[in-house]
Design an enzyme around this catalytic site. Structure first.
Site, PDB file in Angstrom:
ATOM      1  N   HIS A 197      -7.064  -0.792  -1.222  1.00  0.00           N
ATOM      2  CA  HIS A 197      -6.420  -0.095  -0.110  1.00  0.00           C
ATOM      3  C   HIS A 197      -5.208   0.659  -0.639  1.00  0.00           C
ATOM      4  O   HIS A 197      -4.497   0.179  -1.513  1.00  0.00           O
ATOM      5  CB  HIS A 197      -5.978  -1.121   0.943  1.00  0.00           C
ATOM      6  CG  HIS A 197      -4.897  -0.639   1.859  1.00  0.00           C
ATOM      7  ND1 HIS A 197      -3.566  -0.978   1.690  1.00  0.00           N
ATOM      8  CD2 HIS A 197      -4.943   0.167   2.956  1.00  0.00           C
ATOM      9  CE1 HIS A 197      -2.847  -0.417   2.646  1.00  0.00           C
ATOM     10  NE2 HIS A 197      -3.646   0.280   3.419  1.00  0.00           N
TER      11      HIS A 197
ATOM     12  N   HIS B 140      -1.385  -4.125 -11.705  1.00  0.00           N
ATOM     13  CA  HIS B 140       0.051  -4.321 -11.517  1.00  0.00           C
ATOM     14  C   HIS B 140       0.877  -3.534 -12.535  1.00  0.00           C
ATOM     15  O   HIS B 140       1.960  -3.023 -12.198  1.00  0.00           O
ATOM     16  CB  HIS B 140       0.387  -5.809 -11.578  1.00  0.00           C
ATOM     17  CG  HIS B 140       0.129  -6.515 -10.287  1.00  0.00           C
ATOM     18  ND1 HIS B 140       1.073  -6.629  -9.308  1.00  0.00           N
ATOM     19  CD2 HIS B 140      -0.989  -7.123  -9.802  1.00  0.00           C
ATOM     20  CE1 HIS B 140       0.577  -7.285  -8.274  1.00  0.00           C
ATOM     21  NE2 HIS B 140      -0.675  -7.603  -8.544  1.00  0.00           N
TER      22      HIS B 140
END
Length: 337
Positions: A142, A181
């Site tokens: 998302h 990340h």
């Protein structure tokens, strides 16, 4: 499909009932608002184009573009472009939406975080996407990047940015989590070393299903009500997040989309998709804002997965890959340690 430029999308006859008010609103907004709405719009449309082009090139199937305008008598007015890929070679369903909407009064779902904007008119524009892959070895993802402007006569506009991106694996891989990340951190570090850990923690806390007592996935970065760097630098930071998405997600897709999987693994993916539905309909601020303000329902709910399962009181067998998702990947951790 061939994407149009922002200029091409919004050219139309001034006498048209469909789009004349939206175009006039753009001109009024530009005249009375020191914020560069055109720059925001052009960036968000360009981001939509770059993401759909990159994903289409990998999937082998094109997105279908649905350009829409809200009716004149709608509570929420505006226009947008929803790009959908259904039944692709990699994506079972993917949606990338651009919208530029405005209303006469901030809905409560937006103003309760900022009571000073209650009663103001508002303008909101941005891009939101969700990708649901066929293969359960490929995570769902998302992204959202947006700008809100609340306006009142004879007062300075109140503006803020929000957004981020996050990853929802079904069969996690440490390498993928670290890459996702690290890409987020690299995008944010030029704007302050404190932003990645702050937005990472915010993401872990935001995408949390309180009724299940579990996170939606392995997180990423999330921010909202952000204006502390001033408009230009806050916008630049938001652009950096949006621009990082393709590099954060597509390498993971390329590594995993050909991995073999079983019908049992596909069934587990569909079961876990139920958490996605629960989160979006119960907690997601964008979904709640859109539905409460009179937004375009088809575009708001494009995030819903195509096939979902719910099972009564189901739990994975111990020491299985499914159990590892709960015991390891759905535990907030420092993926870059």
């Amino acid at each position: 499909f061939k994407q149009k430029t922002a200029y091409e999308i919004y050219q139309c006859d001034w006498s048209s009932d469909v789009c004349s008010s939206d175009l006039r609103y753009d001109l009024l907004s530009a005249e009375h608002n020191p914020i560069d709405i055109t720059a925001l719009k052009n960036y968000f449309l360009g981001l939509q184009e770059r993401i759909t082009s990159a994903m289409s090139a990998l999937d082998g199937k094109a997105f279908i573009a649905d350009e829409w305008h809200k009716p004149e008598d709608s509570k929420l007015k505006g226009y947008g472009r929803t790009c959908i890929l259904d039944g692709g070679n990699i994506l079972e369903k993917g949606g990338v939406g651009f919208s530029h909407v405005h209303g006469d009064q901030m809905p409560a779902s937006a103003s309760h975080h900022r009571p000073e904007v209650a009663g103001r008119s508002f303008e909101a524009l941005g891009v939101s996407l969700v990708f649901h892959p066929h293969n359960p070895k490929v995570p769902t993802t998302h992204l959202n990047v947006r700008c809100f402007i609340a306006q009142a006569p004879d007062k300075e506009p109140v503006w803020w940015f929000g957004g981020g991106f996050d990853l929802t694996p079904y069969y996690g891989v440490d390498e993928d989590c670290r890459h996702f990340h690290q890409t987020a951190k690299d995008a944010l570090d030029p704007f302050g070393a404190e932003l990645y850990p702050r937005f990472k923690k915010w993401c872990d806390e935001y995408f949390y299903l309180k009724h299940r007592e579990e996170p939606r996935g392995i997180g990423g970065v999330f921010f909202d009500d952000f204006n502390e760097l001033g408009f230009e630098k806050s916008f630049a930071m938001t652009r950096a997040v949006g621009d990082a998405f393709v590099n954060a997600y597509l390498p993971i897709v390329k590594r995993r989309y050909k991995d073999p999987f079983t019908t049992e693994e596909k069934s587990f993916q569909e079961y876990r998709r139920g958490r996605y539905v629960e989160y979006n309909l119960i907690f997601d601020r964008g979904t709640i804002f859109g539905l409460h303000s009179g937004g375009r329902t088809e575009s708001i709910l494009m995030s819903m997965p195509p096939v979902v399962q719910w099972r009564y009181n189901w739990h994975p067998e111990p020491n299985t890959p499914e159990a590892k998702l709960y015991d390891y990947y759905l535990k907030p951790r420092d993926w870059l340690a």
